[in-house]
Each structure stands twice: as structure tokens, then as C-alpha cells.
Motif scaffolding. Structure first.
Motif, mmCIF file in Angstrom:
data_model
loop_
_atom_site.group_PDB
_atom_site.id
_atom_site.type_symbol
_atom_site.label_atom_id
_atom_site.label_comp_id
_atom_site.label_asym_id
_atom_site.label_seq_id
_atom_site.Cartn_x
_atom_site.Cartn_y
_atom_site.Cartn_z
ATOM 1 N N LEU A 191 15.692 -108.288 -48.087
ATOM 2 C CA LEU A 191 16.782 -107.319 -48.198
ATOM 3 C C LEU A 191 16.721 -106.318 -47.049
ATOM 4 C CD1 LEU A 191 16.661 -106.519 -52.030
ATOM 5 C CD2 LEU A 191 18.231 -108.068 -50.839
ATOM 6 N N GLU A 192 17.879 -105.958 -46.511
ATOM 7 C CA GLU A 192 17.911 -104.978 -45.436
ATOM 8 C C GLU A 192 17.596 -103.576 -45.934
ATOM 9 O OE1 GLU A 192 21.440 -105.119 -43.119
ATOM 10 O OE2 GLU A 192 21.235 -107.247 -42.607
ATOM 11 N N PRO A 197 10.280 -98.337 -54.411
ATOM 12 C CA PRO A 197 9.092 -98.512 -53.560
ATOM 13 C C PRO A 197 8.586 -99.954 -53.555
ATOM 14 C CG PRO A 197 8.852 -96.619 -55.034
ATOM 15 C CD PRO A 197 10.052 -97.387 -55.511
ATOM 16 N N VAL A 198 7.830 -100.288 -52.529
ATOM 17 C CA VAL A 198 7.096 -101.554 -52.469
ATOM 18 C C VAL A 198 5.687 -101.268 -52.977
ATOM 19 C CG1 VAL A 198 6.162 -103.362 -50.984
ATOM 20 C CG2 VAL A 198 8.438 -102.422 -50.535
ATOM 21 N N ASP A 199 5.302 -101.934 -54.052
ATOM 22 C CA ASP A 199 4.028 -101.654 -54.704
ATOM 23 C C ASP A 199 3.096 -102.854 -54.561
ATOM 24 O OD1 ASP A 199 1.958 -100.788 -56.250
ATOM 25 O OD2 ASP A 199 3.119 -100.496 -58.083
ATOM 26 N N PHE A 200 2.104 -102.727 -53.701
ATOM 27 C CA PHE A 200 1.100 -103.778 -53.534
ATOM 28 C C PHE A 200 -0.016 -103.663 -54.578
ATOM 29 C CE2 PHE A 200 2.736 -103.612 -49.078
ATOM 30 C CZ PHE A 200 3.116 -104.931 -48.965
ATOM 31 N N ILE A 201 -0.011 -102.620 -55.371
ATOM 32 C CA ILE A 201 -0.997 -102.310 -56.414
ATOM 33 C C ILE A 201 -2.280 -101.747 -55.814
ATOM 34 C CG2 ILE A 201 -2.284 -103.092 -58.439
ATOM 35 C CD1 ILE A 201 -0.272 -105.307 -58.822
ATOM 36 N N TYR A 263 4.509 -98.120 -50.723
ATOM 37 C CA TYR A 263 5.388 -97.721 -49.621
ATOM 38 C C TYR A 263 6.728 -97.298 -50.213
ATOM 39 C CZ TYR A 263 2.023 -99.711 -46.358
ATOM 40 O OH TYR A 263 0.881 -99.966 -45.635
ATOM 41 N N LEU A 264 7.139 -96.086 -49.910
ATOM 42 C CA LEU A 264 8.371 -95.545 -50.464
ATOM 43 C C LEU A 264 9.587 -96.233 -49.859
ATOM 44 C CD1 LEU A 264 7.422 -91.742 -50.445
ATOM 45 C CD2 LEU A 264 7.160 -93.422 -52.309
ATOM 46 N N SER A 265 10.732 -96.060 -50.496
ATOM 47 C CA SER A 265 11.942 -96.750 -50.047
ATOM 48 C C SER A 265 12.311 -96.371 -48.618
ATOM 49 C CB SER A 265 13.102 -96.457 -50.997
ATOM 50 O OG SER A 265 13.327 -95.061 -51.102
ATOM 51 N N GLU A 266 12.037 -95.112 -48.229
ATOM 52 C CA GLU A 266 12.351 -94.707 -46.855
ATOM 53 C C GLU A 266 11.395 -95.326 -45.836
ATOM 54 O OE1 GLU A 266 10.522 -90.989 -48.946
ATOM 55 O OE2 GLU A 266 11.930 -92.616 -49.410
ATOM 56 N N GLU A 267 10.260 -95.851 -46.308
ATOM 57 C CA GLU A 267 9.324 -96.536 -45.419
ATOM 58 C C GLU A 267 9.607 -98.034 -45.347
ATOM 59 O OE1 GLU A 267 5.143 -94.259 -45.786
ATOM 60 O OE2 GLU A 267 5.877 -95.053 -47.709
ATOM 61 N N PRO A 269 12.165 -99.936 -44.199
ATOM 62 C CA PRO A 269 12.603 -100.583 -42.949
ATOM 63 C C PRO A 269 11.472 -100.910 -41.996
ATOM 64 C CG PRO A 269 14.099 -98.816 -43.539
ATOM 65 C CD PRO A 269 12.933 -98.715 -44.480
ATOM 66 N N MET A 270 10.514 -99.995 -41.828
ATOM 67 C CA MET A 270 9.411 -100.265 -40.885
ATOM 68 C C MET A 270 8.437 -101.290 -41.478
ATOM 69 S SD MET A 270 7.019 -96.825 -41.009
ATOM 70 C CE MET A 270 6.105 -96.386 -42.500
ATOM 71 N N LEU A 271 8.286 -101.305 -42.812
ATOM 72 C CA LEU A 271 7.419 -102.311 -43.425
ATOM 73 C C LEU A 271 8.039 -103.694 -43.292
ATOM 74 C CD1 LEU A 271 4.814 -102.707 -45.133
ATOM 75 C CD2 LEU A 271 6.258 -102.553 -47.165
ATOM 76 N N ARG A 272 9.341 -103.772 -43.477
ATOM 77 C CA ARG A 272 10.054 -105.046 -43.324
ATOM 78 C C ARG A 272 9.947 -105.552 -41.895
ATOM 79 N NH1 ARG A 272 15.698 -106.443 -42.224
ATOM 80 N NH2 ARG A 272 16.206 -108.438 -43.265
#
Length: 275
Positions: A191-192, A197-201, A263-267, A269-272
């Protein structure tokens, strides 16, 4: 031991809002134990887990200490050192077929997950059959495990793979991916934009050392490029390097280090972009 109860909400029960404390939002209890000057959160319900690993289901924001002496919030943080290191020896044959031995060592949460996966099967052969079904064009010939119940050492596994050729004809040019099946075939973040958040645990680190034996009479024309990617806050690092050693073997080193669990939603784009 100086111990106190900590009430919390497990991951499947929802996140606690510290500004709105309601008793029905809590559904689990762990122990807060002070040893010398350090506080540990412990849970005794995981049969195969060591004392210092809080179960993943408990890693969910904050919990609250409830005792006659004090009350307050505590962060439910994961154990940070979760590492899988792999060493692979690949032999490439003139017909393009490959035999490989891969040795892996896993620690802490990564070890516990693999240990649970193994315990779900009635035998080693059953695990091998299931694992081989996830591979494309690769046969799992043998599998061995060591230190399954010894938490003083990493969980060690050894895989013997064969990647057969379509035919037995020697090839003029041979292409291969040195990581075999230990890689992302595509970006997991498609997703663009992302609202959550992205939660890796938990943080994790993956390291791979690969040595490739080149068939006699063949020369190496091209190697993977050496690259390094680092997020601005240094919370994620990826690097790859390759070389041809004096003995004629290709050596590839790959490392990915995810240094924080969330990683928060504002982070996003750079994580993707990183992946």
C-alpha cells in the motif's frame, strides 16, 4: 524476591488507554520482579519460554502495577536481542543444479517461534514434508536440530537442500540467487499509504554468510553489488557485500537489522521504501 502483580491487556484484547482506566479493559496478569536495581516482567505460563522473555501476547503498550506499596504504569517492552544468523555453503554444478548446506542459529523470540513451529509436528519427517511444500524448485533432503531445550545456547538447525536442473546439459551461463529461499520476493508493504502503525512485535536482526563453489572451468562474470541502506533515525539498516576470494569461491554477506518494534503511520513511507 521483591515481586508485584502487573495487570495488562493482551494483544488480541485491545490496547489500554492510560487516560481511561476501566477494569474490564484488563485481562491478564504478570509479575514485576526487582533484582538488585533492575526490574523484570515475568510470566510462568509459557512452557518452553525462559524467565526473561515476556510472551508476545503481552507486548501491548503499558501495564499497571497493582500493589499495596505502589501503583503506576510500566512499559511492556520486548527483549531486544533477537537474532538469526545463517551460514550457507552452496555447490553449483555445470548443469545448473545446486546442493546446499544451511546452518542457522536463532535466539530469543525468533528461537521461541521456531521452537513452537517444530513442536507442532509429530516427527522430523512431518516437519520436513511441510517445510518442503513451501519451497519452489528446492528439495529438502535432510534436517537436523540442536539445543532444542537448552536455552543457554542458540537453537541450531541444519538444512540440506538440492535444487535439481531441468536437464543434465552443461550450461553456458548460470544464474543463481545466493540466499535461496531466505529472501523477500517482493515488498511486503504494497500500500502507498497506511493509517495504522507497522508492528513487528519485537526488534530483530538477520545475518547471512553465503559461500558459493563455482564449477570447474567457469568464471564469475558478475557479482551482487555492495550496498547499504539506513533509515534517517537509524532504526533500520540493510547491507550487502560480495567478493571473489583467492580460492575462487563467491562470498556474500547480507544483514538486515530492524531496531525497533513499532513504526508509526507517518514513518510508513520511508519503511516501505527501505523494503
Amino acid at each position: 524476591l521483591d515481586a508485584e502483580p502487573v495487570i495488562l491487556s493482551t494483544r488480541n484484547h485491545g490496547m489500554i488507554n492510560p487516560a481511561q482506566i476501566m477494569l474490564d479493559k484488563f485481562n491478564y496478569v504478570v509479575a514485576s520482579v526487582r533484582i538488585d536495581d533492575k526490574v523484570y516482567l515475568m510470566d510462568a505460563t509459557e512452557k518452553n519460554s525462559p524467565w526473561f522473555l515476556l510472551p508476545e501476547r503481552c507486548l501491548n503498550g503499558q501495564g499497571r502495577v497493582v500493589s499495596e506499596r505502589r501503583s503506576g504504569w510500566v512499559d511492556l517492552v520486548p527483549y531486544e536481542e533477537n537474532h538469526v544468523s545463517a551460514r550457507a555453503l552452496l555447490k553449483v554444478n555445470p548443469d545448473g543444479s545446486i546442493t546446499a548446506e544451511v546452518r542457522k542459529a536463532k535466539t530469543n523470540y525468533l528461537r521461541l517461534k521456531h521452537q513452537k513451529d517444530l513442536s507442532a509436528f509429530s516427527s522430523t519427517e512431518a516437519f520436513m514434508d511441510d517445510y518442503e511444500s513451501t519451497l519452489s524448485g528446492i528439495e529438502l533432503v535432510d534436517f537436523q536440530v540442536a539445543n532444542l531445550h537448552d536455552w543457554s545456547e542458540p537453537l541450531e538447525t541444519t538444512y540440506q537442500f538440492e535444487m535439481p536442473s531441468v536437464d543434465n546439459t552443461p550450461k553456458d551461463v548460470i544464474y543463481l540467487h545466493p540466499l535461496l529461499n531466505d529472501r523477500y520476493d517482493s515488498n511486503p508493504f504494497r500500500l502507498e499509504e497506511r493509517q495504522f502503525p507497522v508492528d513487528f512485535i519485537h526488534p530483530f536482526k538477520r545475518s547471512f554468510y553465503v559461500q558459493v563453489e563455482v564449477p570447474e572451468g567457469y568464471t564469475v562474470e558478475e557479482l551482487p553489488g555492495s550496498k547499504r541502506f539506513v533509515l534517517p533515525d537509524r532504526s533500520a539498516i540493510y547491507q550487502i557485500s560480495s567478493a571473489l576470494n583467492p580460492d575462487g569461491y563467491i562470498v556474500v554477506n547480507v544483514m538486515m537489522d530492524i531496531r525497533k518494534p513499532l513504526y508509526l503511520s507517518e514513518e510508513y513511507p520511508m519503511l516501505r521504501e527501505f523494503f
